[in-house]
Design an enzyme around this catalytic site. Structure first.
Site, PDB file in Angstrom:
ATOM      1  N   ALA A   1       1.137  -1.620  -0.013  1.00  0.00           N
ATOM      2  CA  ALA A   1       0.142   0.025   0.289  1.00  0.00           C
ATOM      3  C   ALA A   1       1.163   1.595  -0.181  1.00  0.00           C
ATOM      4  O   ALA A   1       1.060   2.497  -0.457  1.00  0.00           O
ATOM      5  CB  ALA A   1      -0.988  -0.295   0.905  1.00  0.00           C
TER       6      ALA A   1
ATOM      7  N   GLU B   1       5.690  -9.636   1.825  1.00  0.00           N
ATOM      8  CA  GLU B   1       4.111  -9.622   2.806  1.00  0.00           C
ATOM      9  C   GLU B   1       3.592 -10.123   2.476  1.00  0.00           C
ATOM     10  O   GLU B   1       2.066 -10.404   3.512  1.00  0.00           O
ATOM     11  CB  GLU B   1       4.653  -8.298   3.293  1.00  0.00           C
TER      12      GLU B   1
ATOM     13  N   THR C   1      19.303  -0.073  -1.833  1.00  0.00           N
ATOM     14  CA  THR C   1      19.505   0.862  -1.192  1.00  0.00           C
ATOM     15  C   THR C   1      20.063   0.823   0.296  1.00  0.00           C
ATOM     16  O   THR C   1      20.258   0.264   1.209  1.00  0.00           O
ATOM     17  CB  THR C   1      17.813   1.471  -0.512  1.00  0.00           C
TER      18      THR C   1
ATOM     19  N   GLY D   1      20.215   3.651   2.753  1.00  0.00           N
ATOM     20  CA  GLY D   1      19.317   5.548   3.451  1.00  0.00           C
ATOM     21  C   GLY D   1      20.202   6.335   2.811  1.00  0.00           C
ATOM     22  O   GLY D   1      19.841   6.473   1.677  1.00  0.00           O
ATOM     23  N   SER D   2      20.271   6.919   3.921  1.00  0.00           N
ATOM     24  CA  SER D   2      20.753   8.747   4.129  1.00  0.00           C
ATOM     25  C   SER D   2      22.070   8.677   2.979  1.00  0.00           C
ATOM     26  O   SER D   2      21.975   9.265   2.077  1.00  0.00           O
ATOM     27  CB  SER D   2      21.493   9.311   4.742  1.00  0.00           C
TER      28      SER D   2
ATOM     29  N   THR E   1      10.479   5.637   8.267  1.00  0.00           N
ATOM     30  CA  THR E   1       9.070   3.871   7.360  1.00  0.00           C
ATOM     31  C   THR E   1       9.046   4.137   6.722  1.00  0.00           C
ATOM     32  O   THR E   1       8.140   5.489   6.164  1.00  0.00           O
ATOM     33  CB  THR E   1       8.523   4.046   8.859  1.00  0.00           C
TER      34      THR E   1
ATOM     35  N   GLY F   1      11.851   2.609   2.114  1.00  0.00           N
ATOM     36  CA  GLY F   1      12.112   2.112   1.178  1.00  0.00           C
ATOM     37  C   GLY F   1      11.427   2.067  -0.118  1.00  0.00           C
ATOM     38  O   GLY F   1      11.180   1.938  -0.864  1.00  0.00           O
ATOM     39  N   ASP F   2      10.177   1.884   0.601  1.00  0.00           N
ATOM     40  CA  ASP F   2       8.892   2.009  -0.485  1.00  0.00           C
ATOM     41  C   ASP F   2       8.706   3.416  -1.257  1.00  0.00           C
ATOM     42  O   ASP F   2       8.121   2.632  -2.103  1.00  0.00           O
ATOM     43  CB  ASP F   2       7.241   1.547   0.562  1.00  0.00           C
TER      44      ASP F   2
HETATM   45  O1  RIB Z   1       7.893  -0.702   4.567  1.00  0.00           O
HETATM   46  C1  RIB Z   1       7.429  -0.163   6.018  1.00  0.00           C
HETATM   47  C2  RIB Z   1       5.842  -0.784   6.332  1.00  0.00           C
HETATM   48  O2  RIB Z   1       6.545  -2.245   6.797  1.00  0.00           O
HETATM   49  C3  RIB Z   1       4.602  -0.335   7.564  1.00  0.00           C
HETATM   50  O3  RIB Z   1       4.440   0.703   6.870  1.00  0.00           O
HETATM   51  C4  RIB Z   1       4.836  -1.670   7.718  1.00  0.00           C
HETATM   52  O4  RIB Z   1       3.089  -2.074   7.379  1.00  0.00           O
HETATM   53  C5  RIB Z   1       5.783  -2.664   7.388  1.00  0.00           C
HETATM   54  O5  RIB Z   1       4.767  -3.450   7.318  1.00  0.00           O
END
Ligand code: RIB
Length: 301
Positions: free
Chosen positions: A45, A144, A215, A217-218, A243, A246-247
């Site tokens: 998501a 996931e 990746t 990070g900074s 958080t 990476g997405d």
């Molecule tokens: O990559 C971050 C995500 O990992 C979080 O939003 C959490 O839900 C986990 O799935």
């Protein structure tokens, strides 16, 4: 029904529960936290929302539960204009993640996610979504959801010449023949060490030139272009919460790659977007819009 999407994401949908704490409690210890936030998440998501905020037409394929968290997740896709025709309501709870942000660790995070409905996605659900997968400019996947579903989507994309990117997180061992069928595989530094055990990042990238992007990070991201190992620096920004960075990187890389087909340019763009996302808390609210990114580029070059 519309079937043409720039980016189709197959993956997880979570509710993230954020705890800001000074330090992790020891076993048996109770501590008082400093703040709590209740925010949308899930790697799939997060990638879908980040891609939509960058101006792409996006569709999400995944599962949520029947109760309130599932309702909120679907409303959130609507808010950002992400198609959710193939987001299924299943008899399970919506995936949840406990995210701790530690002040004593420079606000770095730890995540425990419990998949719930994310594990309920089936091949039949993927079959129903094939018309949109087949026409996608690119497909994004993470780990996931069940590995057999990830492999099923990769095989379908490969057979239909649809570019596909895998974010191997949380890491699971993947078959060589599946990795060969990916357009890109984008792990972070921890995941690349899990993939290649004792190899250096440089040697690992050389094994998959123009395919494996790591990746950092900074410190940005690295890859091997067959000639040399390339380091593409990240941007320097005040860190609030990493958080979902990476997405954002994955979504932004895909967004730029489908337009330019240039790996280095796409990484540069992704570094900027991921960097901008760490200046706010949360995995989705923090990802930048295309207007914000263009403004940043204009004023920082
Ligand atoms: O990559 C971050 C995500 O990992 C979080 O939003 C959490 O839900 C986990 O799935």
């Amino acid at each position: 029904m519309q079937t043409n999407y720039d980016i189709v994401v197959v993956g997880s949908i979570n509710m993230d529960l954020f705890f800001e704490i000074n330090k992790m409690p020891a076993l048996g210890e109770t501590i008082e936290g400093q703040a709590f936030h209740f925010l949308q998440g899930g790697k799939g998501a997060n990638q879908a929302i980040a891609a939509a905020k960058l101006g792409n037409k996006v569709a999400m394929i995944g599962c949520v539960g029947q109760a309130a968290f599932g309702v909120l997740a679907v409303k959130n896709f609507e808010k950002y204009g992400v198609n959710h025709t193939h987001v299924y309501r299943v008899p399970d709870y919506t995936g949840v993640a406990c995210v701790t942000i530690q002040q004593s660790k420079k606000r770095d995070n730890s995540i425990i996610s419990v998949p719930g409905a994310n594990k309920r996605i089936t091949k039949d659900m993927i079959d129903q979504a094939k018309p949109i997968i087949k026409k996608a400019k690119i497909v994004l996947l993470q780990l996931e959801i069940p590995l057999e579903i990830v492999e099923y989507v990769i095989e379908y994309c490969y057979d239909n010449k649809v570019p596909v990117i895998l974010n191997p997180s949380p890491y699971q061992t993947m078959k060589q023949e599946i990795i060969q069928k990916l357009t890109f595989i984008i792990p972070n530094e921890i995941e690349v060490h899990q993939m290649f055990s004792n190899h250096s990042i440089e040697l690992s990238c050389a094994q998959y030139p123009n395919k494996l992007i790591v990746t950092r990070g900074s410190m940005g991201a690295v890859f091997h272009d067959r000639m040399e190992f390339k380091i593409i620096d990240g941007i320097k920004v005040p860190l609030i919460d990493t958080t979902g960075a990476g997405d954002v990187f994955l979504a932004a890389f895909a967004s730029e790659y489908i337009k330019s087909k240039q790996i280095e340019e796409s990484i540069t763009f992704a570094n900027i977007c991921a960097g901008m996302s760490v200046m706010k808390i949360g995995a989705q609210e923090s990802s930048p819009t295309i207007e914000e990114v263009l403004y940043y580029i204009k004023h920082n070059q």
